[in-house]
Scaffold this motif. Structure first.
Motif: not given
Length: 851
Positions: A239-241, A687-688, A366-367, A682-683
């Protein structure tokens, strides 16, 4: 409708059936096998509407059960005229013909004749072959007894001889050592190893080579690849995360288990229920991570409970495909169209997996890291040392801050009482303020102590942090504590495992919708298969024990079929993911059953079965295809030759690294980040929330085996083509051939750098051009160079030398590809020319092919 037309149709049908009854009689019929000849026709053309799924069944007719078909008049054994099925398949009336026109299915004339012959001969049904427990068949009689090396060869040769064919001759020794090295360890033999094997006159030379490769620690690395595909293993959630995980700990367990030859029954028990074993070890709990390798959706709009059911469905599908070879996902919404799997069977089995204490979404650490409970924290020695270092620093900082903190507290306390009204407007806790309002003379000793303790607590919790800017020592320890917490969150391995700590009620879901529960169910295995063994617990452990019991018809067959597929490119049953009614009927069914019983009776030893296969004369054949075999058996289903196919892309990369001398052969560990295209992730950076810059490795980590490459679910490694996407279970991969593959192996930095390193190694090892070309070729192709080979290589070298002699910048550009340092003492023109030839050698069909 015109009654005369209807009468004409019935008369026509009666006459046609009568004629067919005369034309086809049991006396003239050849012997038919229901599973081989009839079931495939009915399954493909009839069972969708006339099978076990009652919700979709038409005309209340079942053709998957003999009694139902006979009682409905569709089949009258021995009497074509009274079998409405025959009239229907021959009808031209769109309202009568079967299959109906809208189904887009048509029976061939041959299929119609086969059905007629079957009904005329009694219309006998048989249980589906895969749903009957295998028994060891007798080894067939053969003519060429001298060709036989073990029982596998008897079954193969009997079929080859029945087809009036002959097996291929044995491959030469150079081909055999390369083939074995590809299959058993995935790394090339050195020229010295090839020469030693060719020169070894010992009758056991081949077996000694096999035993050495089976004992290699690289064996587990090679054999783990198809298992990781089945387990949909990856290093991130998807998924995106796409948060990173620590599931590589489970991957390392798989490699170790295969190297240790953990018996497949234990391999099964540990992965499906290792956490439920009595006094489960850490290793057994890690093994249960098999069913935590699925995607995890942490998107903002994801509904946790819905995602939990998505995970449950994935576990059922993956487990059923991997061990049962059944398309059980088809029963998630309704009874299976073809196999005797009901909607109730699906959810009854799901009950065993519906006990995990999970929310359905991953937890933020964490991120970078997002994993979901339950998990095991497994600090490494490096982690322990670093945490101990943090704790020592915190201890020292605390000690250093004590006098400053005490002085600050006393100053604050003095200021608090300066106006004589410490309880008013100072923001103190109510309990402390109440005591301060009490006249000092009336306070008890306990109350005085409570005031002191309360004030100190309030100071430490509320005031101290506000003084850090003026008194930095007060915040030093807290800063270190924050760094320690961040370190634990980002660097402390947490491998996700299974657990049954949260039992839930399980319901059949209406069309698989989690918000529409219907009947409550409890754990049970599919009703059409044998029952649970006596005493087996009604949970995942009992399910795993059920899978490996001797009378189970599927588990052993499914596993040995995939092992056979590994060596021959296709399984004895080509549909490795589906052993159900829609599966391919095995022409080597007796061999499949013999192998299934063999692995079980030999203690489920996988190495035993691998050795048995590679020791066979069947495996040792040449892969050259004669015109006769090309015409009669282009897919090599008779095994009258060895299979020839391109190495998997992961192995192609390993092969290039090893041949060039760049490979770092370390076993296990955290994933690494070798060369990938610029901004390959990169895709994902929409978000930051997280930096998705690709963190390319340095040093030897660039040259680890492909197994250890970080596998991001959303963007898999770009240079590993034809690989599973690792999002769903895959037990059969398809090989493709496109220009992109050649563009990868000709231009990817991995291959270009490997060519440069191979050229450098050759230049340092040999003084002459011919010697260098010979060594480079042998390190990749694993055979002696012929004069014709050498002539072509020399010509290619001379052409490249002329190009680079005229263009020094081009030579320099080529020799700077890759992070490894070049020996600057080498002549750049010669080095570049040999690099170009080495790249060509790496791209030869022979170099990339498992002969």
């Amino acid at each position: 409708m015109d009654p005369r037309a209807s009468l004409a149709r019935h008369v026509f049908g009666f006459v046609l059936s009568a004629c067919l009854a005369v034309a086809v009689s049991p006396a003239n019929a050849q012997t038919l096998d229901f599973n081989r000849d009839i079931r495939p026709i009915l399954s493909e053309n009839c069972f969708y509407c006339h099978g076990q799924d009652g919700n979709k069944r038409q005309a209340d007719l079942r053709l998957d059960q003999r009694e139902a078909a006979v009682s409905a008049g569709a089949i009258t054994p021995g009497d074509l005229a009274k079998s409405s099925l025959i009239a229907r398949i021959h009808s031209n009336d769109p309202d009568q013909m079967m299959p109906p026109p809208k189904s887009n299915r048509r029976l061939t004339p041959e299929q119609k004749k086969t059905l007629e012959q079957w009904i005329a001969s009694g219309a006998e049904y048989q249980p589906h072959w895969a749903f009957v427990a295998p028994r060891r068949p007798a080894e067939p009689a053969i003519q060429r007894a001298d060709w036989i090396r073990n029982p596998i060869d008897r079954f193969v040769l009997a079929r080859i001889e029945a087809e009036k064919l002959a097996p291929s001759p044995e491959a030469d020794r150079a081909t055999l050592i390369k083939r074995l090295s590809i299959d058993l360890i995935g790394l090339p033999p050195t020229p010295q190893e090839v020469d030693a094997f060719i020169a070894d006159k010992d009758d056991r030379a081949y077996e000694k080579l096999v035993d050495r490769l089976l004992a290699s620690p690289h064996y587990g690395e090679r054999m783990s690849l198809p298992w990781l595909d089945a387990a949909r293993y990856a290093d991130s959630n998807g998924f995106q995360q796409d948060g990173d995980t620590w599931q590589w700990i489970w991957r390392d367990w798989v490699v170790k288990a295969l190297n240790d030859d953990l018996p497949f029954d234990q391999f099964t028990l540990w992965q499906l229920a290792g956490d439920l074993l009595p006094n489960a070890t850490t290793e057994q709990k890690i093994a249960s991570g098999f069913n935590r390798n699925h995607l995890l959706n942490g998107e903002g709009g994801a509904i946790a409970e819905e995602q939990r059911f998505v995970n449950l469905f994935d576990r059922i599908d993956t487990t059923a495909t991997t061990w049962l070879g059944l398309t059980m996902a088809c029963a998630q919404c309704h009874d299976h169209k073809y196999d005797p799997l009901t909607n109730r069977d699906y959810y009854s089995l799901m009950d065993a997996f519906n006990r995990v204490p999970e929310s359905g979404t991953p937890q933020y650490f964490s991120s970078r890291i997002r994993v979901a409970a339950p998990f095991l924290e497994l600090p490494t020695e490096e982690n322990k040392q670093r945490i101990a270092q943090f704790e020592e620093e915190i201890k020292a900082a605390d000690a250093e801050a004590v006098p400053v903190a005490n002085a600050a507290f006393e100053g604050w306390r003095t200021g608090l009482f300066a106006d004589g009204k410490p309880a008013e407007g100072k923001g103190l806790p109510d309990s402390v303020a109440a005591l301060l309002r009490k006249p000092e003379a009336e306070r008890t000793d306990d109350e005085k102590k409570a005031i002191d303790a309360g004030l100190r607590k309030h100071f430490d919790e509320k005031i101290r942090s506000t003084l850090v800017a003026r008194l930095p020592l007060l915040g030093k320890a807290e800063g270190i504590r924050k760094n320690l917490a961040n370190y634990r969150a980002d660097k402390l391995p947490r491998v996700m495992i299974m657990s049954d700590e949260r039992p839930r009620e399980t319901f059949i879901l209406d069309r698989g919708e989690y918000l529409k529960p219907k009947d409550k169910v409890t754990f049970a295995t599919p009703a059409f298969l044998p029952p649970l063994p006596a005493g087996a617990p009604p949970n995942r452990l009992g399910f795993a024990q059920w899978l490996i019991m001797p009378e189970h018809p599927l588990t052993a067959r499914v596993q040995v079929n995939r092992i056979w597929q590994y060596y021959f490119g296709a399984g004895i049953v080509k549909t490795a993911e589906d052993f159900g009614v829609q599966s391919e009927y095995p022409i080597h069914g007796a061999l499949l059953d013999w192998l299934a019983v063999e692995i079980r009776e030999q203690g489920w030893s996988m190495k035993h079965l691998h050795k048995l296969i590679v020791m066979s004369a069947t495996y040792r054949q040449s892969s050259r295809v004669s015109p006769e075999l090309r015409n009669r058996d282009s897919e090599n289903r008779l095994y009258a030759r060895a299979s020839r196919f391109r190495m998997p892309s992961l192995i192609l990369r390993d092969w290039a690294l090893a041949a060039s001398g760049l490979l770092d052969p370390r076993i296990g560990g955290a994933p690494v980040y070798p060369y990938q295209p610029d901004a390959v992730w990169e895709a994902l950076a929409i978000t930051k929330e997280r930096d998705f810059t690709y963190p390319q490795s340095t040093g030897s980590d660039l040259y680890r085996r492909s197994l250890y490459t970080f596998w991001r679910r959303t963007v898999g490694p770009a240079n590993m083509f034809d690989a599973s996407n690792r999002q769903t279970c895959r037990v059969r991969l398809a090989a493709t051939s496109t220009p992109l593959h050649a563009l990868t192996t000709l231009n990817d930095p991995t291959w270009v750098e490997a060519a440069r390193a191979l050229a450098e190694l050759s230049m340092k090892s040999e003084a002459t051009v011919d010697g260098r070309l010979t060594l480079a070729f042998r390190r990749v192709a694993c055979r002696t160079v012929t004069e014709s080979d050498l002539k072509m290589l020399r010509r290619a070298y001379e052409r490249q030398a002329a190009i680079y002699q005229a263009n020094a910048e081009a030579a320099k550009s080529l020799l700077t590809v890759g992070a490894s340092k070049r020996d600057e003492s080498l002549n750049p023109t010669e080095h570049a020319a040999l690099t170009a030839v080495c790249l060509a050698i790496l791209n030869l069909d022979e170099s990339q092919t498992r002969e």
